[in-house]
Design an enzyme around this catalytic site. Structure first.
Site, short mmCIF file in Angstrom:
data_model
loop_
_atom_site.label_atom_id
_atom_site.label_comp_id
_atom_site.label_asym_id
_atom_site.label_seq_id
_atom_site.Cartn_x
_atom_site.Cartn_y
_atom_site.Cartn_z
CG ASP A 288 -63.02 36.27 28.79
OD1 ASP A 288 -62.20 36.69 28.37
OD2 ASP A 288 -64.28 35.28 28.81
CE1 TYR A 289 -56.26 37.98 24.34
CE2 TYR A 289 -58.29 40.48 23.14
CZ TYR A 289 -57.03 39.73 23.60
OH TYR A 289 -55.74 39.28 23.18
#
Ligand code: BGC
Length: 761
Positions: A288-289
Site C-alpha cells: 500500500d501507499y
C-alpha cells in the site's frame, strides 16, 4: 502504431523471441520464455525499476506528472504509474516508457476504481446489501470497461476486508461482516474486472486488498494495530482474500496494519507462506501507499534500507510510492543481503502480469480516445447503475406503510443531503464527476413532475462541528456552511414542514466522513442534524428519513420515533433517481444489511455470527452475559431489510433427518408473497453446529437466494448442504467436519428464522 512496430521489431529481431500475435493467446511456456529472455537482458537497475510504482498527481486540470518521475520513466526506473488516467495522458506516459527506455517495457497504469470509474455505483458496502453477486460482477465489468477505455489496465479493487467495527471509515469500501457473502462478492468483483481474458482491451487486472485483516484495526481507529488469533483469521477474516485468489486475481495489495506484532508489509508468514505456499498465488504483491518507509514508524525497521529488506524478503514485490526499493535494493543485492534471483522472481511476476494484459503485444491496447467517448457513462451503464442503486437500498422501518409515497399533495424535502450532488458519489469515487450525480431533490422532482408540490429547505449544515468541518474541507470536502444560524435553518425547515403532507428528511454523513482515514468514535447522525430532525418531528408531520452514509449508524432515537427509514448509503451517479424510484414505489426495496447496526457504540463489535458463552445473555437472570443498559442484539441485525410487500416463510422441510458424508441434504421452504405488491426477497440459510471440537457461532450463513415473487405468489425454494459445508477448524486447525447435530435456519434476516435440525453421521 509507430512505436508498436518498433517494439515488435525489437523483440522479434533483437531478442530472437517472437511476441505472440495480437489475437492469439500464447501458451504459458511461450510466455515464460519471453519473460525470462527479457529478464536475461535487464540490468539490475532496470529490474529494480520494474518494482517501483509511482503516483501521478491530480491538478485541477487533471492528472499531471512530477518532472523527476518523468525522468524515472524515461530512465527505466519505473514499472507502473497510478492515478494517471485519460487516453491522451496515459498514451503520452506509455510512449515515454516504450519509446525511450532501452528495453521498451510498457507501464502498468493503476487506479482506485472502487465502485465504478466514471459511472459511479453505490459504495461497496451498499452494493453488498443487494446480495446480487451477478449484479456486482456486472458492475465491476462496467467499471473495467470504462477504466480500460480511459487507458487503465489495473484497478486497486476489490477491497475485501471483513469488518465488524463501524467506527472504522473503510467499512464503506467492503462487503460487511460475513465471510461467506464476502467471499462470493470478492469473487464477483475479480471476475467482473478481469473478464475471460486479461489481454482483452476492455479488461483490467484486479488487485485484492488490503491483505490482510485491515478491517480489524483495534477500536476502529484507522491504521491501528491488529491482534488476532489464527483461528479467528481462518474462520472469519481470511476467506474473502482466499476467494479472490481462487478467482484468479492478478495482484494483491499488502495492508498498512500490523498483525500480531509484524506489519503486513513485512510479514513473511502472510505474504509468502500463506499466500504463495499454501494458497498458491501466482500474481504479484504490491504494497500500500508508502507502506515500506512506514515500517520505521511501526518500529520494526531502523531505516528505509532495513525496511526495504524486510518488505522484500517478506514477499512485497512492488513498492507503491515508498521510493524505498529504488533507493535501497541495489545496495542490498550488492551487499549480498538479497539475492538477484529473488529480484528476478519479483520482476518476473510483474512482467508476466504485463504480458497477460497484452501489453507486450500492444502497449496501447486499451488506449483509444474514440472508445472512451463511446463507452464512458453511456446510457446502458447509467441504467445499470440505477438498478444496482435501487437494489442497494435497505428499508429499515415502515410503520403503517407510510412508504411508498403518493405522487400527490405537498412533499417537503429537507436536510443537508437533499440538494446535494457531491456527497452522492461517496468516498473513493475515483474519477467520478459529482456534477453528473443526481441529487435526491432532483430525483424526487423528476419523479413527481407536476403531480405533487415539492418544497425544499436545507434545515441544517452537514455538521456544525467546526473541527470535523475543517478536516473534511482540508481533504477535498469543499463544504460551504450556510450563512444562516442553526436556529434560523431549523425555523425555516419547520415552517416548510408545516406546509407539507409528508416530510422527506435527507440526513446522514458527508462522503468524507467515511472511507480512508475517516474513523468516527461517535457514529450517530451529526448532532445538529438530529436537532433538526427532532424539531421537524415535533410538528407531528409524517416523516420519511432517507439516510446517506458510509457505515452503520447508531439510530436508536430515530428507530424509536421516525415511522419510515430508508438506508441509502451513497448510491453513486444515479442516487437521486434510485431513491425516488423507491420512495414512490416504482421499485420495491429488497436490500438486506450486510453489517449489523449497533444499538449503541458501546456494543461494538456486534455481529450476528458470535458465540454463545457459558452464560448466554438473559435480561431476567443476573449472572448472564449481557449489558445492564442495552440489549445484546443490534438494533438492525445482519440480513435485515423490509419490503413494501410481506413475505411469509413456511416450516422447513428436510429431505432426510440424517446426512451421510458424500450425500446431499435438501432444505425446502415455501415462501409466500402475501402482501399486495410484487417483490424480491433475499432468503437466507444459516446453520449452527451444536456441539463441536471448538465452540461455534450461534449462526453462520451458508446460502441465500434472491427470489422474485408476484403478489400472492408462493414458491418452494430449495437449499442444499453437504458435509463439506459443515467443516470447521478443529483444535489442531484441521478443516474438517464432525458428526453431530446441526440446526438449520431459513429466514429473511439473521434473527427471524424458521428452524429445523439434522444429524451428520
Ligand atoms: C489506500 C489504498 C489505495 C492506495 C492507492 C492507500 O492509501 O489504502 O486502498 O489503493 O492508497 O491510492
Amino acid at each position: 502504431m509507430r512505436s508498436i512496430l518498433r517494439l515488435l521489431l525489437f523483440f522479434g529481431l533483437i531478442s530472437g523471441i517472437a511476441v505472440p500475435g495480437f489475437c492469439q493467446q500464447a501458451s504459458d511456456s511461450a510466455m515464460y520464455a519471453f519473460v525470462n529472455h527479457l529478464i536475461s537482458q535487464m540490468t539490475l537497475d532496470e529490474k529494480i525499476g520494474q518494482l517501483n510504482l509511482l503516483t501521478s498527481d491530480m491538478a485541477v486540470t487533471g492528472p499531471t506528472m512530477r518532472k523527476e518521475y518523468l525522468d524515472d520513466i524515461q530512465a527505466g526506473r519505473c514499472g507502473g504509474i497510478f492515478n494517471a488516467f485519460g487516453p491522451a495522458y496515459v498514451r503520452k506516459l506509455q510512449e515515454i516508457a516504450v519509446d525511450s527506455t532501452r528495453l521498451h517495457i510498457p507501464l502498468l497504469f493503476g487506479f482506485d476504481v472502487i465502485h465504478g470509474h466514471k459511472t459511479i455505483f453505490p459504495i461497496p458496502l451498499g452494493m453488498a446489501c443487494s446480495w446480487d453477486t451477478a449484479g456486482i460482477e456486472q458492475a465491476a465489468r462496467i467499471a473495467a470497461t470504462e477504466a480500460a477505455a480511459d487507458g487503465l489496465n489495473w484497478v486497486f479493487s476489490p477491497m475485501v476486508d471483513l469488518a465488524r467495527d463501524p467506527r472504522w471509515g473503510r467499512v464503506a469500501e467492503g462487503a460487511g461482516e460475513d465471510p461467506y457473502l464476502g467471499s462470493l462478492i470478492a469473487r464477483a468483483y475479480v471476475k467482473g474486472y478481469q473478464g475471460n481474458n486479461l489481454a482483452d482491451s476492455n479488461t483490467v487486472m484486479a488487485c485484492v486488498k488490503h491483505y490482510a485483516l485491515y478491517g480489524a484495526v483495534e477500536a476502529g481507529r484507522e491504521y491501528n494495530i491488529v491482534d488476532m488469533s489464527r483461528r479467528r483469521m481462518f474462520e472469519d477474516y481470511l476467506p474473502p482474500y482466499k476467494a479472490a485468489i481462487d478467482a484468479g486475481v492478478g495482484s494483491v495489495m499488502s495492508a498498512f496494519n500490523e498483525i500480531n506484532g509484524v506489519p503486513a508489509t513485512a510479514n513473511h508468514w502472510l505474504l509468502t507462506e500463506l499466500l504463495r505456499q499454501q494458497w498458491h498465488f501466482k500474481g504479484f504483491v504490491v504494497t500500500d501507499y508508502d507502506a515500506i518507509p512506514e515500517l520505521i514508524n511501526h518500529g520494526i525497521a531502523a531505516d528505509t534500507a532495513e525496511a526495504s529488506k524486510l518488505a522484500f524478503q517478506a514477499g512485497a514485490e512492488m513498492d507503491m510510492q515508498g521510493l524505498a526499493y529504488i533507493h535501497h535494493l541495489k545496495t542490498l543485492v550488492e551487499e549480498g543481503q538479497i539475492s538477484e534471483d529473488a529480484i528476478d522472481q519479483a520482476v518476473r511476476d510483474i512482467l508476466i502480469a504485463k504480458y497477460k494484459l497484452g501489453l507486450f503485444q500492444n502497449p496501447y491496447n486499451r488506449i483509444d480516445e474514440g472508445r472512451a467517448q463511446r463507452e464512458i457513462m453511456s446510457p446502458d451503464k447509467l441504467a445499470f447503475a440505477r438498478q444496482m442503486a435501487r437494489e442497494s437500498i435497505v428499508l429499515l422501518k415502515n410503520e403503517h406503510q407510510l412508504l411508498p409515497l403518493k405522487k400527490s399533495g405537498t412533499i417537503a424535502v429537507i436536510g443537508p443531503l437533499a440538494n446535494d450532488q457531491r456527497d452522492m458519489i461517496g468516498c473513493w469515487s475515483g474519477a467520478g464527476d459529482w456534477h453528473k450525480a443526481v441529487s435526491i431533490l432532483q430525483g424526487i422532482r423528476e419523479a413527481v413532475g407536476n403531480q405533487a408540490k415539492i418544497l425544499y429547505a436545507l434545515g441544517a449544515n452537514i455538521t456544525d462541528d467546526t473541527s470535523m468541518l475543517r478536516q473534511l474541507n482540508a481533504f477535498g470536502g469543499d463544504i460551504h456552511p450556510s450563512p444562516l444560524s442553526p436556529q434560523q435553518l431549523i425555523r425555516e425547515a419547520v415552517a416548510t414542514a408545516r406546509k407539507a403532507d409528508v416530510v422527506v428528511m435527507c440526513l446522514g454523513e458527508s462522503a468524507g466522513m467515511s472511507g480512508e482515514a475517516a474513523s468516527r468514535a461517535d457514529i450517530h447522525i451529526p448532532e445538529n442534524q438530529r436537532e433538526l430532525l427532532k424539531a421537524v418531528y415535533a410538528t407531528g408531520k409524517p416523516i420519511v428519513l432517507v439516510l446517506s452514509n458510509g457505515r452503520p449508524l447508531v439510530l436508536k432515537w430515530e428507530g424509536e420515533h421516525i415511522p419510515a427509514i430508508l438506508e441509502t448509503w451513497f448510491l453513486g451517479t444515479e442516487a437521486g433517481h434510485a431513491i425516488a424510484d423507491v420512495l414512490f414505489g416504482d421499485s420495491n426495496p429488497s436490500g438486506k444489511l450486510t453489517m449489523s447496526f449497533p444499538y449503541a457504540v458501546g456494543q461494538i463489535p456486534v455481529y450476528y455470527n458470535h458465540k454463545n458463552t457459558g452464560r448466554p445473555g438473559n435480561p431476567n437472570v443476573k449472572w448472564t452475559s449481557k449489558y445492564m443498559d442495552i440489549p445484546n442484539d443490534p438494533l438492525y441485525p445482519f440480513g435485515y431489510g423490509l419490503s413494501y410487500t410481506h413475505f411469509t416463510y413456511g416450516p422447513l422441510q428436510l429431505d432426510k433427518p440424517v446426512l451421510m458424508p458424500g450425500d446431499k441434504l435438501h432444505i425446502r421452504v415455501t415462501l409466500t408473497n402475501d402482501g399486495d405488491r410484487d417483490g424480491t426477497e433475499i432468503a437466507q440459510l444459516y446453520i449452527r453446529d451444536r456441539v463441536a471440537d471448538v465452540t461455534q457461532p450461534v449462526k453462520v450463513l451458508k446460502g441465500f437466494q434472491r427470489v422474485f415473487l408476484k403478489k400472492g405468489e408462493s414458491k418452494t425454494i430449495e437449499f442444499t448442504l453437504t458435509a463439506d459445508d459443515l467443516r470447521i477448524y478443529d483444535q489442531h486447525m484441521q478443516y474438517r467436519y464432525e458428526p453431530g447435530v446441526f440446526d438449520v435456519y431459513v429466514g429473511g434476516n439473521s434473527r427471524d428464522v424458521q428452524q429445523a435440525s439434522f444429524v451428520l453421521k
